[in-house]
Design an enzyme around this catalytic site. Structure first.
Site, PDB file in Angstrom:
ATOM      1  N   TRP A  27      58.801  87.372  96.097  1.00 51.16           N
ATOM      2  CA  TRP A  27      58.199  87.466  94.762  1.00 51.16           C
ATOM      3  C   TRP A  27      57.801  88.895  94.432  1.00 51.16           C
ATOM      4  O   TRP A  27      57.882  89.302  93.263  1.00 51.16           O
ATOM      5  CB  TRP A  27      57.024  86.495  94.654  1.00 51.16           C
ATOM      6  CG  TRP A  27      57.452  85.127  95.059  1.00 51.16           C
ATOM      7  CD1 TRP A  27      57.031  84.403  96.140  1.00 51.16           C
ATOM      8  CD2 TRP A  27      58.463  84.320  94.427  1.00 51.16           C
ATOM      9  NE1 TRP A  27      57.704  83.211  96.219  1.00 51.16           N
ATOM     10  CE2 TRP A  27      58.588  83.133  95.185  1.00 51.16           C
ATOM     11  CE3 TRP A  27      59.275  84.490  93.298  1.00 51.16           C
ATOM     12  CZ2 TRP A  27      59.489  82.125  94.852  1.00 51.16           C
ATOM     13  CZ3 TRP A  27      60.172  83.482  92.967  1.00 51.16           C
ATOM     14  CH2 TRP A  27      60.268  82.322  93.735  1.00 51.16           C
TER      15      TRP A  27
ATOM     16  N   ASP B 104      49.155  88.778  92.089  1.00 48.24           N
ATOM     17  CA  ASP B 104      49.887  87.528  91.871  1.00 48.24           C
ATOM     18  C   ASP B 104      49.308  86.511  92.840  1.00 48.24           C
ATOM     19  O   ASP B 104      49.519  86.588  94.049  1.00 48.24           O
ATOM     20  CB  ASP B 104      51.378  87.743  92.130  1.00 48.24           C
ATOM     21  CG  ASP B 104      52.194  86.452  92.055  1.00 48.24           C
ATOM     22  OD1 ASP B 104      51.601  85.375  91.831  1.00 48.24           O
ATOM     23  OD2 ASP B 104      53.425  86.522  92.243  1.00 48.24           O
TER      24      ASP B 104
ATOM     25  N   LYS C  24      50.964  74.788  91.614  1.00 46.97           N
ATOM     26  CA  LYS C  24      50.792  74.564  93.045  1.00 46.97           C
ATOM     27  C   LYS C  24      49.396  74.039  93.362  1.00 46.97           C
ATOM     28  O   LYS C  24      49.239  73.101  94.128  1.00 46.97           O
ATOM     29  CB  LYS C  24      51.054  75.861  93.815  1.00 46.97           C
ATOM     30  CG  LYS C  24      52.459  76.424  93.612  1.00 46.97           C
ATOM     31  CD  LYS C  24      52.631  77.760  94.310  1.00 46.97           C
ATOM     32  CE  LYS C  24      53.962  78.405  93.959  1.00 46.97           C
ATOM     33  NZ  LYS C  24      55.129  77.654  94.429  1.00 46.97           N
TER      34      LYS C  24
END
Length: 358
Positions: free
Chosen positions: A100, A167, A191
């Protein structure tokens, strides 16, 4: 009977939230209509929308120095929006700890931003969090808090003098966070805090000044959404409704300290099962950097057994254990909604599987 869901995301939700959503699906609070059917401009929806934002700030103990934005496009859109809005004329520094961050670096480079990778663990297949020292004069410093694929996590965020961007997609609302040097903190909520389709961004208000006078499309400008209270266009109303229920659930758990305590207990149990297996199971991440959210491991003595492990686990009522295609192996994502007994069930299965095939 409900399965135990170890999926990395979208992931398991608290049963009581699903039951409440089911109850209100066709008739929201006895009003004769669904929350999915009404305008985002109505007072009824605004109560949900603004209530969710306030609860999110309450959980992280944030004051009015921060704006809460509800955006679409997933965390992946933020890879471009962040440099688009926050890069000035200097260097933007990134710590590369997985897929990511690599994607975020790529998007910034596409925009022509001066990107510097100041630390990376790629040479060891991202099995640890590298030591990082950001400079004092970068436009911003960027990290990914938790790495779903490789199972690594920052135990503490770097102390920086430059604005820190985090993030937090895969450990959102899983622990308390020191925001003292955080300028922007964001994640997709699917999530740990809801369903797919919604990203939540905490941005320090002074950072919004950077978006002024920039030639940025309106929908990609943080200032647009801040000035319009995340109602510039039609928001993902049902995802915000579910996020609001998640905020209530987290508050009812006792807040993020209590949630973190439970998450630590679950992770400790699972890592002990791996570490005490006499080498049958082997974790991917360095012990000092292990994630409380995503436990990636292999059957070290015979990797050919891993598909069988996943198959037999499914037969035993546990799903989502196949490792990411990049890393392979097995991955158990033990997000907020999974309880200790469910993780215990996985550990018992792991011991039985080892007993059969060791």
């Amino acid at each position: 009977m409900r399965k135990i869901n170890f999926s990395a995301g979208p992931s398991t939700l608290p049963l009581e939230i699903l039951e409440q959503a089911q109850k209100e699906l066709c008739d929201y609070q006895g009003r004769g209509y669904s929350i999915m059917e009404i305008s985002h401009r109505t007072k009824v929806f605004e109560e949900v929308h603004f209530g969710a934002q306030e609860k999110a700030k309450k959980l992280y103990e944030l004051n009015d120095d921060y704006e809460v934005l509800f955006l679409q496009g997933g965390a992946s859109l933020q890879f471009a929006m962040i440099p688009m809005n926050l890069a000035l004329n200097g260097v933007c520094e990134y710590a590369n700890t997985g897929v990511w961050t690599k994607k975020a670096i790529k998007e910034a480079q596409i925009l022509g931003v001066n990107v510097k990778t100041v630390a990376s663990s790629e040479e060891s297949n991202f099995d640890h969090i590298p030591r990082v020292e950001f400079s004092d004069n970068a436009d911003y410093a960027y990290i990914c808090s938790n790495n779903t694929i490789y199972g690594t996590q920052y135990q503490n965020y770097p102390k920086t003098k430059t604005p820190l961007i985090v993030d937090a997609s895969s450990d959102f609302f899983s622990r308390k966070v020191d925001f003292s040097n955080i300028a922007l903190f964001y994640g997709g909520v699917q999530k740990n805090a809801g369903i797919s389709g919604l990203s939540c961004i905490f941005i320090r208000k002074d950072m919004l000044e950077r978006s002024k006078n920039k030639q940025i499309p309106s929908m990609l400008n943080y200032l647009t959404h801040a000035e319009n209270q995340s109602l510039f266009n039609t928001p993902p109303t049902f995802a915000i409704y579910m996020f609001n229920l998640e905020m209530d659930w987290l508050l009812n758990q006792g807040g993020l300290d209590k949630v973190h305590e439970k998450n630590s207990q679950k992770a400790t149990m699972l890592y002990e099962c791996i570490d005490l297996s006499n080498g049958f199971y082997k974790g991917h991440a360095d012990k000092k950097d292990r994630s409380l959210m995503n436990v990636s491991f292999n059957i070290a003595k015979n990797k050919d057994l891993e598909p069988l492990f996943v198959k037999e686990a499914e037969e035993a009522g546990m799903i989502g254990l196949k490792g990411h295609r990049i890393l392979g192996g097995i991955r158990a994502s033990i997000y907020n909604a999974l309880n200790l007994d469910q993780v215990k069930t996985l550990c018992e299965f792991m011991k039985e599987f080892q007993g059969k095939y060791a």
